[in-house]
Write a protein that holds these residues in place. Structure first.
Motif, PDB file in Angstrom:
ATOM      1  N   ASP A   1     -20.687 -48.579  87.110  1.00  0.00           N
ATOM      2  CA  ASP A   1     -19.544 -48.060  87.873  1.00  0.00           C
ATOM      3  C   ASP A   1     -19.363 -46.574  87.619  1.00  0.00           C
ATOM      4  N   PHE A   2     -19.447 -46.234  86.331  1.00  0.00           N
ATOM      5  CA  PHE A   2     -19.215 -44.853  85.949  1.00  0.00           C
ATOM      6  C   PHE A   2     -20.235 -43.938  86.608  1.00  0.00           C
TER       7      PHE A   2
ATOM      8  N   GLN B   1     -21.953 -44.486  89.218  1.00  0.00           N
ATOM      9  CA  GLN B   1     -21.906 -44.497  90.665  1.00  0.00           C
ATOM     10  C   GLN B   1     -20.782 -43.625  91.221  1.00  0.00           C
ATOM     11  N   VAL B   2     -19.724 -43.470  90.449  1.00  0.00           N
ATOM     12  CA  VAL B   2     -18.588 -42.735  90.982  1.00  0.00           C
ATOM     13  C   VAL B   2     -18.783 -41.224  90.830  1.00  0.00           C
ATOM     14  N   LEU B   3     -19.712 -40.825  89.947  1.00  0.00           N
ATOM     15  CA  LEU B   3     -19.921 -39.393  89.739  1.00  0.00           C
ATOM     16  C   LEU B   3     -20.538 -38.748  90.975  1.00  0.00           C
ATOM     17  N   PRO B   4     -20.152 -37.503  91.252  1.00  0.00           N
ATOM     18  CA  PRO B   4     -20.789 -36.810  92.369  1.00  0.00           C
ATOM     19  C   PRO B   4     -22.237 -36.459  92.034  1.00  0.00           C
TER      20      PRO B   4
ATOM     21  N   ARG C   1     -19.829 -51.838  83.906  1.00  0.00           N
ATOM     22  CA  ARG C   1     -18.887 -50.717  83.720  1.00  0.00           C
ATOM     23  C   ARG C   1     -19.658 -49.404  83.617  1.00  0.00           C
TER      24      ARG C   1
END
Lengths: 320, 301
Positions: free
Chosen positions: B136-137, B139-142, B133
């Motif tokens: 995931d966090f 990885q999703v950030l720009p 988790r």
């Protein structure tokens, strides 16, 4: 399926909260606060101190954070130090430009990806397929900003087919046909630059998906029934391969954000990406925070949308 | 068909199964494109590091107002930039700096990513869930935005700080890949046997599992090197990489944001652009060949 969606939503909220905390802590680490730049240097120090106390600038960080968050929910993102206007207002203008740029990019991405992927998958290991694979191979290795620079150089300066900067020709009246045409004209080259690079992973994915599906039993069954080749592809294979592609558009948002930062800078296109770089360089941090927050939230929500669509399309994902 | 025959005969030649690294090397030599790329890369690296050893860096970054924007000539092989600095010299030093930062970041993010992935994959269950988790966090950030913001708020900005910030946001891909491999690996007999013998988890992870997935690690790091070189030059291009006194390939390209330079003074930015493309393609060719080698189904020879 609902269970999956609920569980996915439960993960999303902490993500958004952690994002906001990171940005808030970043803002605290940045020099200056809401009062810097607003007050007259001639005002008495004690008066400033009193004002700070009244505005809650001396509170502990968790109280400040709650204040800040509740402000955001009321649409208050602070004041821009450089433009002397509400950040909300400033961002709104830029966001419209970036929104249309993103829409154009997404349209181009799929217009390029779908036919290329289908041709490449359907006639795999032919000359046509190897040239498309060659394009994706080189496109994968080419950094976007170099490609955009070359596009600008060739089509903007050498051939002069497209305007080289801005989002609309100066002097056109908003609301007229000319205005819209000029907007579209300014969008084309930046959008095409991002799309041509961003599309390669979709082409690759679609190709391998089609090559994979081609050998499945149900395709052989369809052929055995006597379905024509075009029917096999359009009705049987594409239905299976295209849906995951459509679901990817949420993930593409993260790539789009990176894309717009570079491309808006290169084409001096007045959007969020350019606003972000300008504000960082000018140390206009309230704008920086707002842009990072919006882009970060957009990326998180994009991933959420994609995951949900994928779970609808592909039941195997739901099991986990 | 011929390929298959070759495959068969080469397998018969070697009585015992070749080690992972040997397979990587064999695949690399078979793939002509990758071999040429590797030789080209080594030549570039030797040339760039060698020449920059002899060259005086101070001399190159010194501003010379009498030689602004000179086109290529006898004296300046690739002309000069807006500060009268020799572009060829900057290209050499820029390539060296870009390569160095690429290596450093790849190594650091590799270390973090491999450790993270191994731990998540090996222990599984709740630990895996929590760690994934977190991943995931991140990885999703720009990525680009956060690096830019951090770069702009760090007070003492140095090359070390830059590589640390860069690393902090670029280890996720490696971690995810290593984790999925570690998940498979921990079910294998040798791990179970080791456990029964009472070997500590730490020892199993780093002394037994890690060497077993070493070929995958090498492949991932190679492919990452290519993307890191690209990302670094992109950040320098935007002005958030190295300071201007230490030129990188991106710094040279950033001069092209001036329309005059872009339109009329190609010698400043085209060589750097070509250099980045060549580096990225060459590293990628090598990486792809290695990747094929780790996957027996895609192996060519």
């Amino acid at each position: 399926m609902w269970k999956f969606i609920v569980r996915r939503l439960i993960i999303t909220f902490p993500q958004l909260i952690v994002l906001s905390i990171i940005i808030f802590l970043m803002a605290q680490a940045m020099p200056g606060d809401a009062l810097t730049g607003l007050v007259d240097p001639n005002i008495d120090r004690a008066a400033i101190e009193e004002q700070r106390e009244k505005l809650g600038l001396n509170d502990p960080w968790h109280i400040k954070y709650v204040d800040w968050i509740s402000g955001i929910f009321q649409g208050d993102l602070g004041q821009s130090f450089r433009y002397k206007m509400e950040v909300t207002e400033l961002v709104e203008q830029r966001m419209i430009n970036t929104f249309w740029l993103s829409v154009a990019t997404l349209i181009f991405t799929y217009i390029i990806a779908v036919p290329l992927g289908i041709i490449s998958g359907r006639y795999n290991d032919t000359l046509l397929d190897s040239s498309i694979t060659g394009y994706t191979y080189i496109g994968f290795a080419t950094p976007l900003f170099i490609f955009a620079l070359v596009m600008l150089w060739i089509f903007g300066y050498q051939l002069q087919w497209f305007p080289t900067g801005g989002s609309v020709a100066p002097g056109t009246e908003p609301g007229t046909i000319d205005y819209v045409m000029s907007k579209i004209n300014h969008l084309l080259l930046p959008a095409l630059s991002i799309a041509l690079i961003q599309t390669v992973s979709t082409v690759q994915y679609l190709r391998s998906e089609i090559v994979d599906t081609k050998q499945r039993d149900f395709v052989i069954t369809a052929r055995a029934k006597g379905a024509s080749e075009s029917r096999v592809y359009n009705r049987h294979i594409l239905r299976n391969s295209l849906l995951p592609i459509a679901a990817f558009f949420g993930y593409e948002i993260t790539m789009l954000i990176t894309g717009t930062i570079f491309v808006e800078q290169i084409f001096s296109f007045p959007g969020m990406g350019q606003l972000f770089i300008e504000s960082v360089l000018q140390r206009d941090f309230s704008v920086v925070n707002a842009v990072v927050l919006l882009f970060g939230a957009a990326a998180i929500l994009g991933a959420l949308i994609s995951d949900i669509i994928l779970s609808v399309v592909d039941p195997r994902i739901r099991i986990k | 068909m011929e390929m298959n025959n070759m495959n068969m005969s080469s397998q018969q030649d070697s009585a015992k199964s070749p080690s992972g690294l040997k397979i990587l090397w064999r695949e690399l030599v078979r793939d002509k494109l990758a071999l040429v790329s590797l030789i080209l890369l080594i030549l570039i690296i030797v040339f760039v590091y060698g020449v920059s050893f002899i060259m005086d860096e101070k001399e190159i970054v010194k501003v010379d107002l009498f030689a602004i924007h000179e086109p290529p000539s006898e004296e300046f092989i690739l002309g000069t930039d807006y500060g009268g600095r020799d572009v060829f010299g900057q290209l050499i030093i820029g390539t060296r700096n870009s390569l160095s930062i690429g290596f450093i970041v790849t190594l650091l993010s590799g270390m973090i990513g491999i450790t993270f992935g191994l731990i998540a994959g090996f222990f599984g269950g709740h630990i895996d869930n929590v760690l994934m988790r977190i991943l995931d966090f991140f990885q999703v950030l720009p990525f680009i935005m956060l690096v830019i913001v951090f770069v702009s708020i760090v007070p003492n900005y140095t090359i070390l700080a830059f590589s640390l910030i860069f690393t902090a946001f670029s280890w996720m891909g490696i971690a995810r890949l290593i984790r999925s491999k570690a998940l498979q690996e921990k079910e294998l007999d040798y791990v179970q046997a080791s456990r029964t013998l009472g070997t500590s988890n730490f020892k199993i992870i780093f002394r037994e599992v890690m060497p077993n997935i070493s070929s995958l690690i090498i492949v991932t790091l190679t492919l990452n090197l290519a993307s890191n070189i690209g990302l670094e030059s992109g950040l320098s291009f935007l002005g958030f990489g190295f300071p201007e006194s230490t030129p990188s390939l991106g710094t040279l390209l950033s001069y092209a944001t001036n329309p005059q330079t872009l339109e009329h003074r190609w010698w400043i930015w085209v060589p750097a652009a070509v250099m980045i493309l060549v580096l990225m393609l060459a590293v990628r060719n090598v990486g792809e060949a290695l990747r094929r080698a780790t996957d027996a189904r895609q192996r060519r020879g």
